[in-house]
Design an enzyme around this catalytic site. Structure first.
Site, PDB file in Angstrom:
ATOM      1  N   ARG A  60       0.663  -0.798   0.269  1.00  0.00           N
ATOM      2  CA  ARG A  60       0.030   0.336  -0.083  1.00  0.00           C
ATOM      3  C   ARG A  60       0.640   1.056  -0.069  1.00  0.00           C
ATOM      4  O   ARG A  60       0.429   2.112  -1.030  1.00  0.00           O
ATOM      5  CB  ARG A  60      -0.856  -0.264   1.366  1.00  0.00           C
ATOM      6  CG  ARG A  60      -2.335   0.966   1.256  1.00  0.00           C
ATOM      7  CD  ARG A  60      -2.876   1.201   2.124  1.00  0.00           C
ATOM      8  NE  ARG A  60      -3.858   1.936   2.355  1.00  0.00           N
ATOM      9  CZ  ARG A  60      -3.909   2.671   3.031  1.00  0.00           C
ATOM     10  NH1 ARG A  60      -3.079   2.166   4.429  1.00  0.00           N
ATOM     11  NH2 ARG A  60      -5.338   3.650   3.627  1.00  0.00           N
ATOM     12  N   HIS A  64       0.437   4.787  -2.079  1.00  0.00           N
ATOM     13  CA  HIS A  64      -0.184   5.939  -1.810  1.00  0.00           C
ATOM     14  C   HIS A  64       1.015   6.332  -2.395  1.00  0.00           C
ATOM     15  O   HIS A  64       0.892   8.250  -2.066  1.00  0.00           O
ATOM     16  CB  HIS A  64      -1.071   5.629  -0.467  1.00  0.00           C
ATOM     17  CG  HIS A  64      -1.536   5.347  -0.151  1.00  0.00           C
ATOM     18  ND1 HIS A  64      -2.080   5.871   1.272  1.00  0.00           N
ATOM     19  CD2 HIS A  64      -1.872   4.222  -0.564  1.00  0.00           C
ATOM     20  CE1 HIS A  64      -3.037   5.576   1.083  1.00  0.00           C
ATOM     21  NE2 HIS A  64      -3.535   4.526   0.387  1.00  0.00           N
ATOM     22  N   VAL A  68       0.751  10.436  -5.942  1.00  0.00           N
ATOM     23  CA  VAL A  68       0.597  11.604  -5.645  1.00  0.00           C
ATOM     24  C   VAL A  68       2.171  12.267  -5.943  1.00  0.00           C
ATOM     25  O   VAL A  68       3.534  11.607  -5.613  1.00  0.00           O
ATOM     26  CB  VAL A  68       1.288  11.990  -3.922  1.00  0.00           C
ATOM     27  CG1 VAL A  68       1.160  13.450  -3.700  1.00  0.00           C
ATOM     28  CG2 VAL A  68      -0.147  11.364  -3.044  1.00  0.00           C
ATOM     29  N   GLY A  70       3.295  11.003  -8.793  1.00  0.00           N
ATOM     30  CA  GLY A  70       4.500  10.121  -9.089  1.00  0.00           C
ATOM     31  C   GLY A  70       5.398   8.657  -8.066  1.00  0.00           C
ATOM     32  O   GLY A  70       5.491   9.374  -6.885  1.00  0.00           O
ATOM     33  N   ASN A  92      -3.620   8.896   4.235  1.00  0.00           N
ATOM     34  CA  ASN A  92      -3.083   8.445   4.779  1.00  0.00           C
ATOM     35  C   ASN A  92      -2.208   8.421   6.487  1.00  0.00           C
ATOM     36  O   ASN A  92      -2.751   7.536   7.735  1.00  0.00           O
ATOM     37  CB  ASN A  92      -1.601   8.780   4.924  1.00  0.00           C
ATOM     38  CG  ASN A  92      -1.476   8.451   3.119  1.00  0.00           C
ATOM     39  OD1 ASN A  92      -1.761   7.690   2.735  1.00  0.00           O
ATOM     40  ND2 ASN A  92      -0.705   9.672   2.905  1.00  0.00           N
ATOM     41  N   HIS A 191      -6.216  -5.910  -2.336  1.00  0.00           N
ATOM     42  CA  HIS A 191      -7.279  -5.929  -1.715  1.00  0.00           C
ATOM     43  C   HIS A 191      -7.561  -7.561  -1.048  1.00  0.00           C
ATOM     44  O   HIS A 191      -8.349  -7.754   0.187  1.00  0.00           O
ATOM     45  CB  HIS A 191      -8.107  -4.803  -1.737  1.00  0.00           C
ATOM     46  CG  HIS A 191      -8.268  -4.007  -1.774  1.00  0.00           C
ATOM     47  ND1 HIS A 191      -9.459  -2.642  -1.748  1.00  0.00           N
ATOM     48  CD2 HIS A 191      -6.953  -2.988  -1.154  1.00  0.00           C
ATOM     49  CE1 HIS A 191      -9.153  -1.280  -1.185  1.00  0.00           C
ATOM     50  NE2 HIS A 191      -7.578  -1.252  -1.167  1.00  0.00           N
ATOM     51  N   ASP A 236     -10.540  -9.411   2.482  1.00  0.00           N
ATOM     52  CA  ASP A 236     -11.195 -10.184   1.761  1.00  0.00           C
ATOM     53  C   ASP A 236     -11.568 -11.232   2.817  1.00  0.00           C
ATOM     54  O   ASP A 236     -10.458 -11.980   4.010  1.00  0.00           O
ATOM     55  CB  ASP A 236      -9.649 -11.266   1.286  1.00  0.00           C
ATOM     56  CG  ASP A 236      -9.856 -12.658   0.800  1.00  0.00           C
ATOM     57  OD1 ASP A 236     -10.601 -12.788   0.977  1.00  0.00           O
ATOM     58  OD2 ASP A 236      -8.691 -12.594   0.040  1.00  0.00           O
ATOM     59  N   THR A 239      -9.595 -15.489   3.233  1.00  0.00           N
ATOM     60  CA  THR A 239      -8.075 -15.627   2.860  1.00  0.00           C
ATOM     61  C   THR A 239      -7.233 -14.357   3.114  1.00  0.00           C
ATOM     62  O   THR A 239      -7.041 -14.040   1.984  1.00  0.00           O
ATOM     63  CB  THR A 239      -7.575 -16.762   1.986  1.00  0.00           C
ATOM     64  OG1 THR A 239      -7.541 -15.708   0.518  1.00  0.00           O
ATOM     65  CG2 THR A 239      -8.094 -17.496   2.106  1.00  0.00           C
ATOM     66  N   ASP A 244      -3.917 -13.920  -3.318  1.00  0.00           N
ATOM     67  CA  ASP A 244      -5.045 -14.323  -4.218  1.00  0.00           C
ATOM     68  C   ASP A 244      -6.631 -14.589  -4.557  1.00  0.00           C
ATOM     69  O   ASP A 244      -6.058 -13.287  -4.848  1.00  0.00           O
ATOM     70  CB  ASP A 244      -5.181 -15.984  -3.529  1.00  0.00           C
ATOM     71  CG  ASP A 244      -6.349 -15.779  -2.306  1.00  0.00           C
ATOM     72  OD1 ASP A 244      -6.392 -14.945  -2.238  1.00  0.00           O
ATOM     73  OD2 ASP A 244      -6.461 -16.945  -1.683  1.00  0.00           O
TER      74      ASP A 244
END
Length: 316
Positions: A60, A64, A68, A70, A92, A191, A236, A239, A244
């Site tokens: 993540r 993030h 912003v 690049g 954030n 996610h 998720d 799992t 996956d």
């Protein structure tokens, strides 16, 4: 003469475009820091072994960062008297994590080759290695990014898609970064790991109808209608620590935790791609890997632009 001058100008434009696309290279550190990738990998492996959620957090961070200005390591910068960072931005604050792990990786890399490997590249490599550690696909990380000397609080507030986003807003947000709708749907598969805070999905589970009622009830147990904003639930439900394709199967069952998740399978243009990924994990893995390379190519600082920070939290 005019024709030849025009052709020469066109040739120059093509050359510049080619050079721009070739600024990053998978072999960038092969001679200057041959142990860079193995050093990052070892540190990520240890961090994920200590806490599996950290894999999602490091992935993540890259997302993030890139959205912003690049992929420039700007998200790592702390606030100071002369700089307002991105860590306190709405997407954030109390949410993005893994900074201590990046510090450790940077320290380890500096020990094998000082002043060579950028923080932005470390974030990009760590994202790939985190996915691999949790059972996901690998890809060749393009390298050679340099670190920004500045950050953008407003960019973080405005460019990172919100968990309340509609499908059209998601498509637009990714398009603004040069990413296709296909990239967006594939990257959303991140996610399949990680967790979200109650404040980001409360409205979805209490007030919306495009959610499985039994699933909503189960999530409400850890996300009251008032209070408990920072209580966590897995993105998720099947799992939560394995990379996956179950995220997409969850969407087909109306078990997307965030409003923005379920928007990908809600009778719209994204439904068919979600179905494809739900039915074929290999296709998802291949498309995700390609989309991660595309995301990592967003406006990198290269050459003499930016710097290689000694400390990822502050400019040199």
């Amino acid at each position: 003469m005019r024709t030849s001058s025009f052709i020469a100008c066109i040739a120059l434009v093509v050359l510049c475009s080619t050079l721009a696309n070739a600024q990053l290279s998978s072999t960038f550190y092969d001679t200057t820091c041959p142990k860079a990738l193995s050093t990052v990998k070892a540190a990520v492996k240890a961090a994920v072994a200590n806490e599996k959620r950290m894999g999602a957090s490091l992935l993540r961070l890259h997302f993030h960062d890139c959205f912003v200005n690049g992929c420039d390591g700007s998200i790592l910068l702390d606030d100071s008297s002369s700089l307002t960072g991105e860590k306190t931005a709405r997407p954030n604050a109390n949410s993005v994590r893994g900074f201590d792990v990046v510090d450790t990786i940077k320290s380890n890399v500096e020990a094998v080759c000082s002043g060579v490997v950028s923080c932005a590249d470390i974030v990009a490599i760590a994202a790939r290695d985190s996915v691999v550690e949790l059972g996901g696909p690998s890809w060749t990380v393009q390298l050679g990014r340099r670190d920004s000397k500045t950050a953008s609080l407003s960019g973080a507030n405005n460019n990172i898609p919100a968990p309340t986003s509609s499908l059209s807003a998601l498509i637009s947000s990714f398009s603004n970064q040069g990413l296709s709708t296909k990239d967006m749907i594939a990257l959303s598969g991140a996610h399949t790991i990680g967790q979200a805070r109650c404040t980001n999905f409360r409205t979805h589970i209490y007030n919306e109808t495009n959610i499985n009622s039994a699933y909503a009830t189960s999530v409400k147990a850890n996300c009251p209608s008032a209070g408990g904003d920072n209580n966590l639930s897995p993105l998720d439900v099947q799992t939560p620590t394995a990379f996956d394709n179950k995220y997409y199967a969850n969407l087909q069952s109306q078990k997307g935790l965030l409003h923005s998740d379920q928007e990908l399978f809600n009778g719209g243009s994204a439904d068919s791609q979600v179905t494809t990924y739900s039915n074929n994990q290999n296709t998802f893995f291949s498309d995700f890997a390609a989309a991660m390379v595309n995301m990592g190519n967003i406006n990198p600082l290269t050459g003499s632009s930016g710097e290689v920070r000694k400390n990822c939290r502050k400019p040199n």
